[in-house]
Write a protein that holds these residues in place. Structure first.
Motif, PDB file in Angstrom:
ATOM      1  N   GLY A  12       0.908  -1.320  -0.022  1.00  0.00           N
ATOM      2  CA  GLY A  12       0.007  -0.003  -0.054  1.00  0.00           C
ATOM      3  C   GLY A  12       0.809   1.286  -0.045  1.00  0.00           C
ATOM      4  N   ASP A  13       2.123   1.251   0.304  1.00  0.00           N
ATOM      5  CA  ASP A  13       2.857   2.168   0.301  1.00  0.00           C
ATOM      6  C   ASP A  13       3.165   3.282  -0.990  1.00  0.00           C
ATOM      7  OD1 ASP A  13       4.336  -0.016  -0.478  1.00  0.00           O
ATOM      8  OD2 ASP A  13       6.204   1.418  -0.511  1.00  0.00           O
ATOM      9  N   THR A  14       2.874   2.568  -2.064  1.00  0.00           N
ATOM     10  CA  THR A  14       3.035   3.055  -3.362  1.00  0.00           C
ATOM     11  C   THR A  14       1.851   3.921  -3.993  1.00  0.00           C
ATOM     12  OG1 THR A  14       2.421   1.283  -4.576  1.00  0.00           O
ATOM     13  CG2 THR A  14       4.838   1.687  -4.137  1.00  0.00           C
ATOM     14  N   ASN A  15       0.821   3.975  -2.892  1.00  0.00           N
ATOM     15  CA  ASN A  15      -0.464   4.529  -3.423  1.00  0.00           C
ATOM     16  C   ASN A  15      -0.484   6.001  -2.928  1.00  0.00           C
ATOM     17  OD1 ASN A  15      -2.402   3.264  -4.760  1.00  0.00           O
ATOM     18  ND2 ASN A  15      -3.250   2.065  -3.128  1.00  0.00           N
ATOM     19  N   GLY A  16       0.605   6.629  -2.290  1.00  0.00           N
ATOM     20  CA  GLY A  16       0.840   7.769  -1.896  1.00  0.00           C
ATOM     21  C   GLY A  16       1.865   8.586  -2.590  1.00  0.00           C
ATOM     22  N   THR A  17       2.764   9.162  -1.870  1.00  0.00           N
ATOM     23  CA  THR A  17       3.825  10.126  -2.470  1.00  0.00           C
ATOM     24  C   THR A  17       4.824   9.028  -2.894  1.00  0.00           C
ATOM     25  OG1 THR A  17       4.796  10.424  -0.345  1.00  0.00           O
ATOM     26  CG2 THR A  17       3.162  12.005  -1.003  1.00  0.00           C
ATOM     27  N   ALA A  18       5.978   9.707  -3.705  1.00  0.00           N
ATOM     28  CA  ALA A  18       7.003   9.090  -4.136  1.00  0.00           C
ATOM     29  C   ALA A  18       8.015   8.179  -2.990  1.00  0.00           C
ATOM     30  CB  ALA A  18       8.149  10.152  -4.659  1.00  0.00           C
ATOM     31  N   GLY A  19       8.479   7.177  -3.590  1.00  0.00           N
ATOM     32  CA  GLY A  19       9.267   6.170  -2.671  1.00  0.00           C
ATOM     33  C   GLY A  19      10.493   6.916  -2.262  1.00  0.00           C
ATOM     34  N   GLY A  76      15.842  -7.342 -20.922  1.00  0.00           N
ATOM     35  CA  GLY A  76      16.887  -6.880 -20.506  1.00  0.00           C
ATOM     36  C   GLY A  76      16.926  -5.562 -20.774  1.00  0.00           C
ATOM     37  N   GLY A  77      17.453  -4.617 -20.018  1.00  0.00           N
ATOM     38  CA  GLY A  77      17.493  -3.206 -20.392  1.00  0.00           C
ATOM     39  C   GLY A  77      16.200  -2.486 -19.831  1.00  0.00           C
ATOM     40  N   GLY A  78      14.995  -3.030 -19.806  1.00  0.00           N
ATOM     41  CA  GLY A  78      13.734  -2.401 -19.311  1.00  0.00           C
ATOM     42  C   GLY A  78      13.634  -2.150 -18.004  1.00  0.00           C
ATOM     43  N   SER A  79      13.265  -0.963 -17.835  1.00  0.00           N
ATOM     44  CA  SER A  79      12.782  -0.627 -16.174  1.00  0.00           C
ATOM     45  C   SER A  79      11.582   0.106 -15.922  1.00  0.00           C
ATOM     46  CB  SER A  79      14.049   0.358 -15.699  1.00  0.00           C
ATOM     47  OG  SER A  79      14.079   1.639 -16.460  1.00  0.00           O
ATOM     48  N   LEU A  80      10.860   0.180 -14.943  1.00  0.00           N
ATOM     49  CA  LEU A  80       9.881   0.785 -14.684  1.00  0.00           C
ATOM     50  C   LEU A  80       9.834   1.358 -13.179  1.00  0.00           C
ATOM     51  CD1 LEU A  80       6.643   1.491 -15.255  1.00  0.00           C
ATOM     52  CD2 LEU A  80       6.065  -0.836 -14.813  1.00  0.00           C
ATOM     53  N   ARG A  81       9.697   2.539 -12.928  1.00  0.00           N
ATOM     54  CA  ARG A  81       9.534   3.184 -11.800  1.00  0.00           C
ATOM     55  C   ARG A  81       8.265   4.208 -11.593  1.00  0.00           C
ATOM     56  NH1 ARG A  81      14.498   2.963  -8.741  1.00  0.00           N
ATOM     57  NH2 ARG A  81      13.965   4.780  -7.460  1.00  0.00           N
ATOM     58  N   LEU A  82       7.700   4.012 -10.703  1.00  0.00           N
ATOM     59  CA  LEU A  82       6.299   4.702 -10.458  1.00  0.00           C
ATOM     60  C   LEU A  82       6.448   5.261  -8.858  1.00  0.00           C
ATOM     61  CD1 LEU A  82       3.802   5.600 -11.705  1.00  0.00           C
ATOM     62  CD2 LEU A  82       2.655   3.641 -10.512  1.00  0.00           C
ATOM     63  N   ASP A  83       6.523   6.758  -9.036  1.00  0.00           N
ATOM     64  CA  ASP A  83       6.545   7.395  -7.820  1.00  0.00           C
ATOM     65  C   ASP A  83       8.018   7.035  -6.922  1.00  0.00           C
ATOM     66  OD1 ASP A  83       4.358   8.971  -8.158  1.00  0.00           O
ATOM     67  OD2 ASP A  83       3.022   7.748  -7.198  1.00  0.00           O
ATOM     68  N   GLY A  84       9.129   6.700  -7.591  1.00  0.00           N
ATOM     69  CA  GLY A  84      10.403   6.421  -7.193  1.00  0.00           C
ATOM     70  C   GLY A  84      10.693   5.159  -6.724  1.00  0.00           C
ATOM     71  N   THR A  85       9.114   4.235  -7.134  1.00  0.00           N
ATOM     72  CA  THR A  85       9.056   2.646  -6.632  1.00  0.00           C
ATOM     73  C   THR A  85       9.474   1.916  -7.738  1.00  0.00           C
ATOM     74  OG1 THR A  85       7.756   3.048  -4.627  1.00  0.00           O
ATOM     75  CG2 THR A  85       7.844   1.099  -5.457  1.00  0.00           C
ATOM     76  N   VAL A  86      10.386   0.945  -7.654  1.00  0.00           N
ATOM     77  CA  VAL A  86      10.635  -0.099  -8.632  1.00  0.00           C
ATOM     78  C   VAL A  86       9.466  -1.134  -8.692  1.00  0.00           C
ATOM     79  CG1 VAL A  86      12.203  -1.681  -9.661  1.00  0.00           C
ATOM     80  CG2 VAL A  86      12.976   0.204  -8.764  1.00  0.00           C
ATOM     81  N   LEU A  87       9.014  -1.119 -10.135  1.00  0.00           N
ATOM     82  CA  LEU A  87       7.682  -1.955 -10.240  1.00  0.00           C
ATOM     83  C   LEU A  87       8.018  -3.101 -11.189  1.00  0.00           C
ATOM     84  CD1 LEU A  87       4.630   0.322 -10.630  1.00  0.00           C
ATOM     85  CD2 LEU A  87       5.646  -0.557  -8.633  1.00  0.00           C
ATOM     86  N   ASP A  88       9.471  -3.230 -11.695  1.00  0.00           N
ATOM     87  CA  ASP A  88       9.637  -4.260 -12.554  1.00  0.00           C
ATOM     88  C   ASP A  88       9.122  -5.665 -12.466  1.00  0.00           C
ATOM     89  OD1 ASP A  88      11.117  -2.008 -13.288  1.00  0.00           O
ATOM     90  OD2 ASP A  88      12.858  -3.072 -13.537  1.00  0.00           O
ATOM     91  N   ARG A  89       9.422  -6.163 -11.287  1.00  0.00           N
ATOM     92  CA  ARG A  89       8.975  -7.527 -10.792  1.00  0.00           C
ATOM     93  C   ARG A  89       7.628  -7.666  -9.981  1.00  0.00           C
ATOM     94  NH1 ARG A  89      14.316  -6.549 -10.698  1.00  0.00           N
ATOM     95  NH2 ARG A  89      15.749  -7.978 -12.106  1.00  0.00           N
TER      96      ARG A  89
END
Length: 369
Positions: A12-19, A76-89
């Motif tokens: 639930g921490d990612t529902n708020g502000t940036a990580g 490989g080489g892909g990345s995904l960050r939302l509000d500073g939180t890594v969501l890749d996996r």
């Protein structure tokens, strides 16, 4: 992502502000390998931004959206960050993401209220609290009187708004919209587009929209990202894209004739053959664009015309285009021209007819390639 799975989100921490240490918003490089198709698209957006992904069929728009949702793994080489939180996996159900599907995918056995309450329930809210939140969202969407209606009793526009309410009720930090207006008829689409624009303007996180319709993109999005063959070919505001298209697909999308060539002052020698005179003074590789409405057709070579650009052409095809006739021309320069049905009749236009096409220099637009 409660629209996709019934498992409650565990983070639930990612529902708020940036990580910790991260910037708010979306920062992604979507790299996906699917057989012979390779997607490599960089996307970034701040909270409150609405980004539209445009491109021809098979360009990779839906693949990009599914990668953001976690339904397609990044290579490989892909990345995904939302509000500073890594969501890749993270699995889809543990991402703060809401999705509005093209066909809405409402649960047919649930009322509109319970469809919207489904998300909060999956996040651990009690039944009463989830239904109260759902009632609030339905009121925002102007659907309070349809709270007890099953999806089959809803119009297309009402179902679209229920699907949007269901996605927003989970308080997502990333909202994904997959052709959200495609299932609507033309009249309903007009009304719902305006309503959707208002709701997106109030959305405080990032929204990513996939659409084939340039008008949807121009009205709903703050920024356009155009994808062809799995790569970004152009991005910018709707006005920037419309004024300076850089590929044939984009030119067709915004309704322009587009050519590439080499400029020497006001004259551009086109790669396609002839030259075009423009009011801009440039040197080197450029694009030249002009709308079909700028083209004037004559049955005979015009004498004394003030147009600096004149080409002998042949009508390759004709079709209705709103209240106008759009003629596709070949010859010295391939182009499209819009004219009234009266003008088309007076010129006796038909496939194979010979015409002269003129465009005034002031109606062309040249810019660096």
């Amino acid at each position: 992502m409660t629209d996709l799975d019934e498992t409650p989100g565990a983070d639930g921490d990612t529902n708020g502000t940036a990580g910790a240490g991260g910037a708010a918003g979306l920062d992604a490089r979507l790299v996906v390998d699917r057989g012979s198709f390779h997607l490599d698209v960089a996307l970034s957006a701040a909270p409150g931004d609405v980004v539209a992904l445009l491109g021809p069929n098979g360009a990779g728009k839906t693949t990009a959206l599914r990668a953001l949702a976690g339904l397609v793994p990044l290579a490989g080489g892909g990345s995904l960050r939302l509000d500073g939180t890594v969501l890749d996996r993270r699995p889809p159900e543990h991402r703060p993401v809401g999705v509005v599907f093209q066909d809405y995918l409402l649960f047919p056995h649930l009322s509109a209220l319970d469809n919207v309450a489904f998300g909060p329930r999956c996040q651990g809210a009690g039944k009463a609290a989830a239904r109260a939140a759902a009632a609030d969202w339905l009121e925002r969407m102007g659907l309070s009187e349809h709270a007890n209606a099953k999806p089959r009793r809803l119009s297309g526009g009402q179902a679209q708004r229920v699907a949007l309410a269901r996605a927003l009720a989970t308080r997502p930090r990333l909202l994904l919209l997959d052709e959200p207006l495609a299932a609507l008829d033309a009249r309903t689409r007009l009304d719902v587009r305006a309503q959707l624009r208002r709701h997106l303007a109030e959305f405080e996180a990032v929204a990513v929209l996939v659409t084939h319709d340039p008008l949807d993109a121009m009205v709903l999005a703050d920024r356009l990202v155009v994808i062809e063959h799995g790569q970004v070919v152009q991005e910018g505001t709707p006005s920037e894209i419309a004024r300076r298209p850089r590929t044939d697909y984009i030119a067709r999308l915004v309704g322009l004739n587009l050519y590439r060539g080499a400029a020497d002052g006001h004259t551009v020698a086109l790669d396609a053959g002839p030259s075009v005179t423009s009011t801009e003074e440039l040197d080197g590789p450029v694009f030249v664009a002009f709308p079909p409405s700028a083209v004037t057709l004559y049955a005979e070579r015009p004498e004394g015309s003030s147009a600096r650009n004149l080409w002998r052409c042949e009508v390759a095809g004709m079709e209705s285009h709103g209240d106008l006739v759009r003629a596709d021309l070949t010859g010295e320069l391939a182009l499209t021209a819009d004219l009234t049905t009266v003008a088309a009749a007076e010129l006796d236009l038909h496939p194979g007819a010979a015409v002269w096409a003129t465009v005034k220099a002031a109606q062309t637009h040249a810019y660096p390639a």
